[in-house]
Each structure stands twice: as structure tokens, then as C-alpha cells.
Scaffold this motif. Structure first.
Motif, PDB file in Angstrom:
ATOM      1  N   PHE A 146       0.803  -1.224   0.000  1.00  0.00           N
ATOM      2  CA  PHE A 146       0.000   0.000   0.000  1.00  0.00           C
ATOM      3  C   PHE A 146       0.842   1.283   0.000  1.00  0.00           C
ATOM      4  N   ALA A 147       0.216   2.360  -0.449  1.00  0.00           N
ATOM      5  CA  ALA A 147       0.819   3.694  -0.422  1.00  0.00           C
ATOM      6  C   ALA A 147       0.566   4.337   0.947  1.00  0.00           C
ATOM      7  N   ALA A 156       9.259  -3.120   2.815  1.00  0.00           N
ATOM      8  CA  ALA A 156       8.647  -3.593   4.057  1.00  0.00           C
ATOM      9  C   ALA A 156       7.890  -4.900   3.838  1.00  0.00           C
ATOM     10  N   ILE A 157       7.125  -4.954   2.759  1.00  0.00           N
ATOM     11  CA  ILE A 157       6.353  -6.166   2.456  1.00  0.00           C
ATOM     12  C   ILE A 157       7.299  -7.338   2.203  1.00  0.00           C
ATOM     13  N   PHE A 158       8.414  -7.084   1.520  1.00  0.00           N
ATOM     14  CA  PHE A 158       9.379  -8.147   1.257  1.00  0.00           C
ATOM     15  C   PHE A 158       9.992  -8.656   2.568  1.00  0.00           C
ATOM     16  N   LEU A 159      10.381  -7.753   3.463  1.00  0.00           N
ATOM     17  CA  LEU A 159      10.944  -8.159   4.749  1.00  0.00           C
ATOM     18  C   LEU A 159       9.959  -9.015   5.536  1.00  0.00           C
ATOM     19  N   LYS A 203      12.431  -5.454  15.540  1.00  0.00           N
ATOM     20  CA  LYS A 203      13.641  -5.870  14.822  1.00  0.00           C
ATOM     21  C   LYS A 203      13.491  -5.623  13.329  1.00  0.00           C
ATOM     22  N   LEU A 204      12.312  -5.922  12.785  1.00  0.00           N
ATOM     23  CA  LEU A 204      12.078  -5.681  11.354  1.00  0.00           C
ATOM     24  C   LEU A 204      12.166  -4.190  11.035  1.00  0.00           C
ATOM     25  N   CYS A 205      11.674  -3.356  11.948  1.00  0.00           N
ATOM     26  CA  CYS A 205      11.774  -1.898  11.761  1.00  0.00           C
ATOM     27  C   CYS A 205      13.231  -1.463  11.760  1.00  0.00           C
ATOM     28  N   PHE A 229       7.547   2.574   9.118  1.00  0.00           N
ATOM     29  CA  PHE A 229       6.098   2.793   9.191  1.00  0.00           C
ATOM     30  C   PHE A 229       5.346   1.645   8.531  1.00  0.00           C
ATOM     31  N   PHE A 230       5.773   1.248   7.345  1.00  0.00           N
ATOM     32  CA  PHE A 230       5.070   0.177   6.638  1.00  0.00           C
ATOM     33  C   PHE A 230       5.221  -1.170   7.344  1.00  0.00           C
TER      34      PHE A 230
END
Length: 250
Positions: free
Chosen positions: A5-6, A110-113, A128-130, A142-143
Motif C-alpha cells: 500500500f501507499a 517492508a512487504i518483502f521483509l 527488529k524488522l523496523c 512505518f510500513f
């Protein structure tokens, strides 16, 4: 197909400068809102001889945010997992305009991670992902957060849930890609005046009562570079991020 998403920035204020990994960044105070009516679609398969990204991108593979996210997640994988994702083919159907300030590249990363975290069973938490995502781009945390709306500060790595109903808005795309680095350079050179006010406590309705120039510190440098975009300000548009896309309430 995975949706990416945007986002829009309801406001964006510059608060100062900082160094991160040897590079200078402007620090911000902003409110991000996920915009679910506009999204890229990612199709991931395992039929590639090497890690491959397909799509209408205006950058090299090495500068692609998905590829950068791939490089940053590698240290968390064992050898078998590294081998598996080295054969990924990622086909991205781009709908979020590049250089529009809507976070398309950051959303893709973000979606890939998140996908790698789930597929490989890494069990990395959002914090951790952030942290990993922040090395790819300032908007990635944010995503990754999954928040519909959040107050964002620092250089983008501090993301705090903001509890207010999402605004109903439309996106205006002038089809003029902008260069984030150039916008910030123009701001730093001719408009640098860090805000002393705390916008994070303002309700969205109060922000909507402000002018577009007040709400986004990057609008003035953008208009100096692209004066024709002032047309959309006169039409009630608020600038999103450092790009050329505007939004307005419907």
C-alpha cells in the motif's frame, strides 16, 4: 499477489539534522496514514537462476529498495534459507507513482521483509524488522509497523501508533516525478528553519485548518523547483512527503 500500500503525510515538519551511518539526515515530525486505495502488487516465485526483480522501475537493481532489503535480511538467514531466496523472482506491478511522495519503494521493501520473515520462520518481531528496514529507507519502519496511522519522528525510525479514524482522501498525481535529495537540498539551502512546535499532539481536523505550506515544510522548496504545482495547492491539495503528489479530503 501481495498488496503493497501507499501512504500520505498528513503533516511533515523538519525538526533538525542528525548523522546516521556517516550520512547527514534531516529529522522530521510527521503523521503517516496508510492509503489502501492505491497499491503495488508483488508476485513472488522460485523459478529464477538468481535473485531477480521485475517491474517498471527507474533505478538499477542495486538501488532498488527490495534488493536492499534482501541484502539487509541475509545475515539473519541460515545457509539453506539464503540459497532458497537467492532464486526468488519478484514481479512488481507498479501502480504507486515513483517520486510522488507516497512511499511506494519503502512499502515494497517492508512487504518483502515481512514475507521473508514469515517464509523462513525467522520470528523477528516488528521492532527488529523496523530496525532492519530503517537501514533501507526512512519510511520503511512505518510500513513494517502495520499501523493505519502513526506519528513518525527521528529520521523515520520512531513510529508511534496514532489512534484516530483514517481520513477519506483522494490522491492527485501531477505526473511529475521529484527527486527527494534535490528537494531536501533546496530546503536546506534556502528554507531551513526547524520547527519548534509540537505537531504530534494536534488532531487531524486542526491540521486541516492549516495551510498546505504550514503543514509540510518541503512544499516551499518543491514549488521553487516546480512552480506549476502551485495549481494543486490552490485546488485544496496538501503535499505528501517530498514528492509531487497531493491529497485532499473528499
Amino acid at each position: 499477489m501481495i498488496k503493497s500500500f501507499a501512504k500520505i503525510n498528513i503533516f511533515l515538519k523538519i525538526t533538525g539534522k542528525m548523522l546516521y551511518r556517516g550520512q547527514a539526515y534531516h529529522t522530521i515530525s510527521s503523521r503517516f496514514m496508510l492509503y489502501r486505495d492505491l497499491y503495488d502488487e508483488m508476485e513472488i516465485s522460485f523459478n529464477s537462476e538468481e535473485f531477480q526483480i521485475l517491474g517498471n522501475f527507474d533505478c538499477s537493481l542495486e538501488k532498488n529498495t527490495i534488493y536492499q532489503a534482501y541484502k539487509e535480511i541475509l545475515p539473519f538467514l541460515n545457509q539453506e534459507q539464503k540459497e532458497a531466496i537467492s532464486h526468488l523472482k519478484i514481479n512488481v506491478h507498479k501502480k504507486i507513482p515513483s517520486g510522488g511522495g507516497l512511499g511506494g519503494g519503502s512499502s515494497n521493501a517492508a512487504i518483502f521483509l515481512q514475507w521473508v520473515n514469515d517464509f523462513c520462520g525467522l520470528a523477528l518481531n516488528n521492532e527488529k524488522l523496523c530496525e532492519i528496514g530503517s537501514k533501507v529507507g526512512s519510511d520503511v519502519p512505518f510500513f513494517v509497523s502495520g499501523f493505519e496511522m502513526a506519528n513518525v519522528s527521528g529520521r523515520g525510525e520512531i513510529v508511534e501508533f496514532y489512534d484516530e479514524e483514517a481520513l477519506k482522501v483522494e490522491i492527485i498525481n501531477p505526473h511529475i516525478p521529484t527527486n527527494t535529495a534535490r528537494i531536501y537540498e533546496e530546503y536546506s539551502k534556502n528554507f531551513y528553519k526547524p520547527t519548534q512546535e509540537n505537531w504530534l499532539n494536534l488532531e487531524n481536523q486542526k491540521i486541516l485548518e492549516k495551510s498546505a505550506l504550514e503543514a509540510n515544510d518541503l512544499l516551499a522548496p518543491l514549488l521553487k523547483i516546480h512552480p506549476n504545482l502551485n495549481h494543486w495547492v490552490k485546488e485544496g491539495g496538501f503535499l505528501s512527503g517530498s514528492g509531487s503528489c497531493f491529497w485532499r479530503v473528499v
